[in-house]
Structure formats: structure tokens, C-alpha cells
Design a protein around this motif. Sequence first.
Motif, PDB file in Angstrom:
ATOM      1  N   SER A 304       1.254  -1.352   0.302  1.00 61.43           N
ATOM      2  CA  SER A 304       0.137   0.181  -0.335  1.00 61.43           C
ATOM      3  C   SER A 304       1.269   1.398  -0.022  1.00 61.43           C
ATOM      4  O   SER A 304       1.605   1.366   1.032  1.00 61.43           O
ATOM      5  CB  SER A 304      -1.242   0.392   0.959  1.00 61.43           C
ATOM      6  OG  SER A 304      -1.524   1.869   1.030  1.00 61.43           O
ATOM      7  N   SER A 305       0.696   2.998  -1.035  1.00 58.23           N
ATOM      8  CA  SER A 305       1.537   3.231  -0.986  1.00 58.23           C
ATOM      9  C   SER A 305       0.796   4.304  -1.877  1.00 58.23           C
ATOM     10  O   SER A 305      -0.401   4.403  -2.339  1.00 58.23           O
ATOM     11  CB  SER A 305       2.434   2.483  -1.811  1.00 58.23           C
ATOM     12  OG  SER A 305       2.305   3.186  -3.653  1.00 58.23           O
ATOM     13  N   PRO A 306       0.992   5.498  -1.835  1.00 60.72           N
ATOM     14  CA  PRO A 306       0.729   7.022  -2.126  1.00 60.72           C
ATOM     15  C   PRO A 306       0.195   6.050  -4.193  1.00 60.72           C
ATOM     16  O   PRO A 306      -1.083   6.813  -4.216  1.00 60.72           O
ATOM     17  CB  PRO A 306       1.388   7.831  -2.135  1.00 60.72           C
ATOM     18  CG  PRO A 306       2.070   7.933  -1.210  1.00 60.72           C
ATOM     19  CD  PRO A 306       2.740   5.896  -1.096  1.00 60.72           C
ATOM     20  N   MET A 307       1.137   5.154  -4.771  1.00 56.42           N
ATOM     21  CA  MET A 307       0.522   4.887  -5.882  1.00 56.42           C
ATOM     22  C   MET A 307      -0.461   3.731  -6.175  1.00 56.42           C
ATOM     23  O   MET A 307      -0.667   4.335  -7.316  1.00 56.42           O
ATOM     24  CB  MET A 307       1.712   4.277  -6.342  1.00 56.42           C
ATOM     25  CG  MET A 307       3.112   4.991  -5.839  1.00 56.42           C
ATOM     26  SD  MET A 307       3.561   6.820  -7.039  1.00 56.42           S
ATOM     27  CE  MET A 307       3.483   6.121  -8.894  1.00 56.42           C
ATOM     28  N   GLY A 308      -1.327   3.552  -5.348  1.00 54.77           N
ATOM     29  CA  GLY A 308      -2.391   3.169  -5.209  1.00 54.77           C
ATOM     30  C   GLY A 308      -1.728   1.486  -4.349  1.00 54.77           C
ATOM     31  O   GLY A 308      -1.124   1.356  -3.280  1.00 54.77           O
ATOM     32  N   LEU A 309      -2.434   0.525  -4.408  1.00 51.73           N
ATOM     33  CA  LEU A 309      -2.231  -1.278  -4.382  1.00 51.73           C
ATOM     34  C   LEU A 309      -2.208  -1.797  -5.259  1.00 51.73           C
ATOM     35  O   LEU A 309      -3.067  -2.622  -6.100  1.00 51.73           O
ATOM     36  CB  LEU A 309      -3.683  -1.236  -3.096  1.00 51.73           C
ATOM     37  CG  LEU A 309      -3.645  -2.339  -2.348  1.00 51.73           C
ATOM     38  CD1 LEU A 309      -2.573  -2.498  -0.911  1.00 51.73           C
ATOM     39  CD2 LEU A 309      -5.380  -2.628  -1.805  1.00 51.73           C
ATOM     40  N   TRP A 310      -1.498  -2.866  -4.707  1.00 48.32           N
ATOM     41  CA  TRP A 310      -0.970  -3.777  -5.519  1.00 48.32           C
ATOM     42  C   TRP A 310      -0.079  -4.728  -4.487  1.00 48.32           C
ATOM     43  O   TRP A 310      -0.216  -5.111  -3.159  1.00 48.32           O
ATOM     44  CB  TRP A 310       0.580  -3.705  -6.565  1.00 48.32           C
ATOM     45  CG  TRP A 310       1.442  -3.368  -6.360  1.00 48.32           C
ATOM     46  CD1 TRP A 310       2.799  -3.926  -6.100  1.00 48.32           C
ATOM     47  CD2 TRP A 310       2.183  -2.269  -5.411  1.00 48.32           C
ATOM     48  NE1 TRP A 310       3.563  -3.359  -6.055  1.00 48.32           N
ATOM     49  CE2 TRP A 310       2.997  -2.144  -5.430  1.00 48.32           C
ATOM     50  CE3 TRP A 310       1.133  -1.082  -6.262  1.00 48.32           C
ATOM     51  CZ2 TRP A 310       4.331  -1.390  -5.510  1.00 48.32           C
ATOM     52  CZ3 TRP A 310       2.064   0.240  -4.995  1.00 48.32           C
ATOM     53  CH2 TRP A 310       3.242   0.341  -5.316  1.00 48.32           C
ATOM     54  N   LEU A 311      -0.076  -5.636  -5.487  1.00 44.07           N
ATOM     55  CA  LEU A 311       0.414  -7.126  -4.318  1.00 44.07           C
ATOM     56  C   LEU A 311       1.857  -7.447  -4.887  1.00 44.07           C
ATOM     57  O   LEU A 311       1.947  -7.113  -5.951  1.00 44.07           O
ATOM     58  CB  LEU A 311      -0.477  -8.969  -4.674  1.00 44.07           C
ATOM     59  CG  LEU A 311      -1.240  -8.857  -4.421  1.00 44.07           C
ATOM     60  CD1 LEU A 311      -2.243  -9.946  -5.349  1.00 44.07           C
ATOM     61  CD2 LEU A 311      -2.000  -8.583  -3.112  1.00 44.07           C
ATOM     62  N   LEU A 323       0.602  -5.979 -10.959  1.00 41.71           N
ATOM     63  CA  LEU A 323      -0.315  -4.830 -10.387  1.00 41.71           C
ATOM     64  C   LEU A 323      -1.554  -5.742 -10.928  1.00 41.71           C
ATOM     65  O   LEU A 323      -1.998  -5.950 -11.515  1.00 41.71           O
ATOM     66  CB  LEU A 323       0.472  -3.784 -11.586  1.00 41.71           C
ATOM     67  CG  LEU A 323       1.456  -3.467 -11.293  1.00 41.71           C
ATOM     68  CD1 LEU A 323       1.861  -2.650 -12.215  1.00 41.71           C
ATOM     69  CD2 LEU A 323       2.398  -3.573 -10.068  1.00 41.71           C
ATOM     70  N   PRO A 324      -3.133  -4.450 -10.210  1.00 42.74           N
ATOM     71  CA  PRO A 324      -3.978  -4.359 -10.543  1.00 42.74           C
ATOM     72  C   PRO A 324      -4.570  -4.386 -12.059  1.00 42.74           C
ATOM     73  O   PRO A 324      -5.575  -5.515 -12.256  1.00 42.74           O
ATOM     74  CB  PRO A 324      -4.619  -3.525 -10.115  1.00 42.74           C
ATOM     75  CG  PRO A 324      -3.743  -2.665  -9.201  1.00 42.74           C
ATOM     76  CD  PRO A 324      -2.700  -2.771  -9.803  1.00 42.74           C
ATOM     77  N   ALA A 325      -4.015  -3.973 -12.636  1.00 41.66           N
ATOM     78  CA  ALA A 325      -4.254  -4.108 -14.565  1.00 41.66           C
ATOM     79  C   ALA A 325      -3.983  -5.432 -14.727  1.00 41.66           C
ATOM     80  O   ALA A 325      -4.979  -5.852 -15.835  1.00 41.66           O
ATOM     81  CB  ALA A 325      -3.095  -3.637 -15.745  1.00 41.66           C
ATOM     82  N   MET A 326      -3.214  -6.502 -13.950  1.00 44.11           N
ATOM     83  CA  MET A 326      -3.129  -7.605 -14.345  1.00 44.11           C
ATOM     84  C   MET A 326      -4.693  -8.892 -14.279  1.00 44.11           C
ATOM     85  O   MET A 326      -4.119  -9.717 -14.446  1.00 44.11           O
ATOM     86  CB  MET A 326      -1.999  -8.644 -13.831  1.00 44.11           C
ATOM     87  CG  MET A 326      -0.564  -8.120 -14.594  1.00 44.11           C
ATOM     88  SD  MET A 326       0.842  -8.001 -13.244  1.00 44.11           S
ATOM     89  CE  MET A 326       2.257  -7.329 -13.272  1.00 44.11           C
ATOM     90  N   LEU A 327      -5.128  -8.202 -13.554  1.00 44.93           N
ATOM     91  CA  LEU A 327      -6.279  -9.312 -13.128  1.00 44.93           C
ATOM     92  C   LEU A 327      -7.562  -8.506 -13.757  1.00 44.93           C
ATOM     93  O   LEU A 327      -8.956  -8.987 -13.263  1.00 44.93           O
ATOM     94  CB  LEU A 327      -6.351  -9.101 -10.965  1.00 44.93           C
ATOM     95  CG  LEU A 327      -5.340  -9.417 -10.421  1.00 44.93           C
ATOM     96  CD1 LEU A 327      -5.364  -8.710 -10.022  1.00 44.93           C
ATOM     97  CD2 LEU A 327      -5.127 -10.941 -10.721  1.00 44.93           C
ATOM     98  N   LEU A 328      -7.852  -7.468 -14.232  1.00 39.39           N
ATOM     99  CA  LEU A 328      -9.056  -6.990 -15.011  1.00 39.39           C
ATOM    100  C   LEU A 328      -8.872  -7.827 -15.945  1.00 39.39           C
ATOM    101  O   LEU A 328      -8.208  -8.881 -16.567  1.00 39.39           O
ATOM    102  CB  LEU A 328      -8.517  -5.794 -15.802  1.00 39.39           C
ATOM    103  CG  LEU A 328      -8.167  -4.751 -14.417  1.00 39.39           C
ATOM    104  CD1 LEU A 328      -8.162  -3.100 -15.552  1.00 39.39           C
ATOM    105  CD2 LEU A 328      -9.396  -4.509 -13.629  1.00 39.39           C
TER     106      LEU A 328
END
Length: 388
Positions: A304-311, A323-328
Motif C-alpha cells: 500500500s502506497s500513495p501510488m495505490g494498492l498491489w501485491l 499490479l491490478p491491471a493484470m487481474l482485469l
Amino acid sequence: MKKRVLTLFLALTLLPLPGCAAMLERGHETVTTHVDYAVTEDESILRAESYQGLVNAILYFVSDHRTAGTIRLYNYTGDVEADLANARDEVMYEDPLGAFSLRSLSYGVTRILTYYEVELRIGYSRSAKEVDALPEVTGLAGVRQELAKLVSSQQPSAAFLASYFSGDRELLEKLLNLACLGAPELSAHQGLSAAISLYPETGTRRVIEVKLSLSAQEVEAEKEYAQQLETAAAALLEANPAAGESYTVEELASIVRTAHGGYDYHGAQDALAVFSGASVTESAALMAMEYLCQQCSIEVEPVSSPMGLWLIVATPAGYRHLLPAMLLNPEESASWNGIPSAPFHLYTDQELTRLGWEWDAALHPACEQYDVSAQTLEGLDAGGQPPF
């Protein structure tokens, strides 16, 4: 025998404990290795000959949760009244157990021929059972483990003694948030508010207490949600078996992409919605992916960072950023700013840094040694913006 045990205890307290050197350093030049000892058989009267011996004697009574005690100062060359005031403050406000458990600490002093007799009166804000039950952990990893245990156990509060940890309340709030994000089976824990107390406020050895704002009704709802999530995930995995002996990160990401009903900025925000085919937010897709990784024994943790949330996930090549885009849905993430992208691409620290991303790297494993061509990096740089 009691005298020998007490002598050993007080001898050990004179050794420089990890993280306590600054706390015990008060400008007194007469720090001595002299071992103080009990004057009577019941150990209710202790002997001290130095300022440090005085502090140790008070700490002994506090550690034993006694409400009264007597200290006889022999051959004492310091300012008794001033040292008593300093020792009281040190025990009450600088020692972790004292700061955590004491309500009051008063004293009276009498000159008796060749020594001073100090009578202590001690009041507690915590029970002896509470103090004795405090687990002790070491460093950042130990603190994170206790916070994760608190979140997963759904208990209202927890307290523990942390050594080699100098983080402030802001860092603890960040670690608690990561612990909540690391428990996707507990939907109400996301953004959960908490009261965090440090005893004392600064130092490298302190008691940390965390109280969560979680009601009994919310706890029951969480249990029901966790059961539904487990059932839905098991059914999804059964319908999509692994190609090999175990699932890969790529396979689980594909399952998540095909399970939900598409990306919606105003969609559902929990992992169960993903498995139910609803339109979801990026954070919901991430929580679903995290849960599947946990169920399939793939190491995973949220960032979790100012850039957003990822794993960050563990792969055969090492840790990687997911990154979230990989799960869309594939049609929604096939390209980024007009630049064709691979169907699935995990990132290293170097790649995300070159993209301008920032995160607290000290809190997460390093994602290194990814074999990527310079041409790929140039293509990523050309986009200019993170792919959220």
C-alpha cells in the motif's frame, strides 16, 4: 535459596539489555556492577548502594507486582531525594513494563543511623495476569507477526513487548493496515480503525497495545463471510484445476480475470464478489488474488502506497510485483497508453522504479534479478504513467 535467585535476577538486570542503553544512561558516573540483594528472607526489604541499584530494586518490586516494598540504601553517596525522584520517573515513564502497568509510585525516606530506608507504595492499572501474559517479540518482523495474529484472531485488542523496534505510531498504523489487507477473508477489517498506545512513546524496547473498533456483530458477520469465501474459492479452484502439480501465479490470475464480471470503479470491493461474477473494483480483484494465493500456498503480501494498492508474490524466479491491471479482463488490459503489453507481466523493483512508482521498500521483500530486455524497459518508460 530465595536470596540466590534474587541476587541472580538483580545481577542480570545490571547487564545492558538490547535497546535499553539509552534509557538507562542518565549521566550518573557511578554505574556499578555491584549486586544488590535481599536483606530479609521474604525479600520484602532490598539493599542498594548506587543509583542503578535503586532503580533495579524498584523494578524488582514492580516485576513481582508488589504493592509495597522497602529499600535500604547503604554507603549511598548520591543525592537521595533527587535520585529517588529520578528513579521513580525512570521506572514509571521509561521502563516498558512500568509505563504499561503502573498507576502510581510514591515513596517515603527515613535516615536510620548508617543507611536510608525507603518505603515504596505502588499502584497498578493492569493486573499481574495481564503483565505476565505479555508475549515478547523482536524487531519489525515480530511486530508484524503480532499484528497479523491480532487481525486474524478477530480479538478486540492485543498487547506485546517489542525489542529492537523504534517505529512510531504512524509506522504501526501502516503495519496494521497491511495486516488487515493481508486478511482478505475478513472484509470488515479493510480500513478498520484502531487505537494504538506505546509504553513508553520512544525507545527500542516498548510495550505496544492495539485496540480494534470491531463489534461482536461484526465478528459474527466476518465468520459467515469467511465461510462463504472459502466455499466459493474451493468451487472455483475445483472447476479450474492446475496444469501441473500446483498452481502458478499466472494460472490464479487467469482464474480471477475470468471469474468476475468486469471492472467497475463503483463496483463491489470484496473478494467474494469476484468469485460470484459481479463487477468489481481493482482492490476486490487484488483481494481475490491474494486469497487464492494463500489457499494454494503461494507466498503473497499486499503493498500500500500513495501510488495505490498491489501485491508482491513469490515465483520460481523470486519475488515479483503484481499490479491490478493484470487481474482485469484481457480486453481491458491488453495495452497501456497504446503500447502493446504481454498478456501477463510481473515486475521487478527496478522496473517499477523506472516507471516512477514509490513504495516503502523496507517493509517488503526485494523483487530482483528479473531477466528483462532493455527494449522492454524502454517501451515501459515510453508510457510515462503507472498502469493503474
